[in-house]
Motif scaffolding. Structure first.
Motif, mmCIF file in Angstrom:
data_model
loop_
_atom_site.group_PDB
_atom_site.id
_atom_site.type_symbol
_atom_site.label_atom_id
_atom_site.label_comp_id
_atom_site.label_asym_id
_atom_site.label_seq_id
_atom_site.Cartn_x
_atom_site.Cartn_y
_atom_site.Cartn_z
ATOM 1 N N ILE A 1 2.462 15.802 4.511
ATOM 2 C CA ILE A 1 2.443 14.435 3.953
ATOM 3 C C ILE A 1 3.542 13.852 4.253
ATOM 4 O O ILE A 1 4.766 14.158 4.228
ATOM 5 C CB ILE A 1 2.301 14.520 2.402
ATOM 6 N N THR A 2 3.665 12.330 4.661
ATOM 7 C CA THR A 2 4.408 11.503 5.131
ATOM 8 C C THR A 2 4.544 10.306 4.256
ATOM 9 O O THR A 2 3.586 9.710 3.988
ATOM 10 C CB THR A 2 4.280 11.211 6.644
ATOM 11 N N GLU A 3 5.998 9.870 3.942
ATOM 12 C CA GLU A 3 6.089 8.652 3.036
ATOM 13 C C GLU A 3 5.481 7.428 3.645
ATOM 14 O O GLU A 3 5.687 7.267 4.957
ATOM 15 C CB GLU A 3 7.773 8.702 2.744
ATOM 16 N N GLY A 4 4.944 6.784 2.908
ATOM 17 C CA GLY A 4 4.378 5.523 3.436
ATOM 18 C C GLY A 4 3.338 5.648 4.359
ATOM 19 O O GLY A 4 2.503 4.686 4.945
ATOM 20 N N VAL A 5 2.884 7.177 4.650
ATOM 21 C CA VAL A 5 1.525 7.290 5.644
ATOM 22 C C VAL A 5 0.468 7.840 4.762
ATOM 23 O O VAL A 5 -0.490 7.471 4.963
ATOM 24 C CB VAL A 5 2.131 8.009 6.854
ATOM 25 N N GLY A 6 0.995 9.064 4.515
ATOM 26 C CA GLY A 6 0.023 9.941 3.643
ATOM 27 C C GLY A 6 -0.101 11.166 4.361
ATOM 28 O O GLY A 6 0.718 11.725 4.881
ATOM 29 N N GLY B 1 -6.496 -4.391 1.166
ATOM 30 C CA GLY B 1 -7.165 -5.426 0.938
ATOM 31 C C GLY B 1 -6.598 -6.156 -0.078
ATOM 32 O O GLY B 1 -7.166 -6.576 -0.790
ATOM 33 N N GLY B 2 -5.265 -6.249 -0.108
ATOM 34 C CA GLY B 2 -4.585 -7.208 -1.112
ATOM 35 C C GLY B 2 -4.203 -6.299 -2.303
ATOM 36 O O GLY B 2 -4.258 -5.014 -2.527
ATOM 37 N N TYR C 1 0.797 0.164 10.981
ATOM 38 C CA TYR C 1 1.365 -0.687 10.042
ATOM 39 C C TYR C 1 1.926 -1.899 10.906
ATOM 40 O O TYR C 1 2.450 -1.663 11.813
ATOM 41 C CB TYR C 1 2.397 0.029 9.388
ATOM 42 N N LYS C 2 1.234 -3.064 10.532
ATOM 43 C CA LYS C 2 1.685 -4.332 11.189
ATOM 44 C C LYS C 2 1.224 -4.454 12.524
ATOM 45 O O LYS C 2 0.082 -4.108 12.873
ATOM 46 C CB LYS C 2 3.110 -4.842 10.883
ATOM 47 N N PRO D 1 3.003 0.710 2.204
ATOM 48 C CA PRO D 1 3.172 -0.703 2.403
ATOM 49 C C PRO D 1 1.627 -1.203 1.921
ATOM 50 O O PRO D 1 0.754 -0.460 1.629
ATOM 51 C CB PRO D 1 3.098 -0.894 4.032
ATOM 52 N N ASP D 2 1.793 -2.434 1.487
ATOM 53 C CA ASP D 2 0.777 -2.897 0.847
ATOM 54 C C ASP D 2 -0.224 -3.973 1.630
ATOM 55 O O ASP D 2 -1.322 -4.621 1.267
ATOM 56 C CB ASP D 2 1.028 -3.569 -0.733
ATOM 57 N N THR D 3 0.383 -4.401 2.770
ATOM 58 C CA THR D 3 -0.315 -5.352 3.663
ATOM 59 C C THR D 3 -0.485 -4.808 4.990
ATOM 60 O O THR D 3 0.421 -3.902 5.458
ATOM 61 C CB THR D 3 0.164 -6.751 3.662
#
Length: 201
Positions: A161-166, A52-53, A191-192, A22-24
């Motif tokens: 390693i996990t998708e969307g997490v790292g 950070g954007g 996340y959120k 995710p980017d935000t």
């Protein structure tokens, strides 16, 4: 026959889904300890990274990763078609593969990945999925084989390693990071409005 067809379709779509970084509103908290400090739950330092954007570099969109002081630390980029996450240092350095979620059980991690050492030998052991909140994430459970010259000893390490997490050792941590000087571990990913801890192992 109808039930079998539905099962085949659902499993096929399940296997083809991909959860990008995710980017935000994302935060990673990592811990670093020395020697047997992790066994004793004593940590030397903790680090937090936040999104950070975004920023466009060479016509590619990167997610800015800030450190705990709010300073730009690194960039990451999603290639959702290829299921690859790239890392890029600040400045004009080239990007490198941080994670490749196309890998399957039995595949060897290329030495061109970010943070890999030439002597590392890392193989994907198993692949599974985990639900974090309402999102499904693919996980690659990897085994690393390496030889410690100083201790004259062979080691086998586990890394996830996990998708969307790292990486279970930290967003930008090496897949193989054991040393006498310490261990790194991701403590928390949020996340959120959802936070997850200790789900890697």
């Amino acid at each position: 026959l109808f039930v079998s067809l539905l099962l085949f379709i659902s499993l096929n779509s399940f296997a083809q889904s991909y959860t990008p970084m995710p980017d935000t509103l994302v935060s990673w908290r990592e811990a670093w300890g020395y020697g047997n400090s992790f066994d004793n739950n004593v940590f030397v330092a903790r680090y937090t990274y936040n999104t950070g954007g975004t920023e466009t570099i060479d016509s590619l969109t990167y997610i800015k990763i800030n450190d705990q002081e709010g300073h730009l630390y690194k960039y990451i980029r999603n290639d959702t078609n290829q299921r690859i996450v790239y890392a890029r240092d600040i400045g004009n350095g080239p990007e490198q593969i941080l994670y490749d979620f196309k890998l399957q059980a039995g595949d060897t991690v290329p030495h061109t990945w970010y943070g890999m050492n030439t002597y590392d030998s890392i193989v994907v052991d198993t692949v599974d999925f985990v639900w974090l909140g309402s999102r499904q994430h693919k996980r690659l459970i990897m085994l690393a084989y390496w030889y410690d010259i100083n201790a004259e000893h062979h080691w086998i390490e586990k890394c996830v390693i996990t998708e969307g997490v790292g990486n279970c050792r930290g967003l930008f941590a090496k897949l193989v990071d054991f040393s006498e000087s310490g261990w790194a571990s991701m403590e928390c990913y949020s996340y959120k409005d959802s936070a997850y801890t200790s789900f890697f192992f």
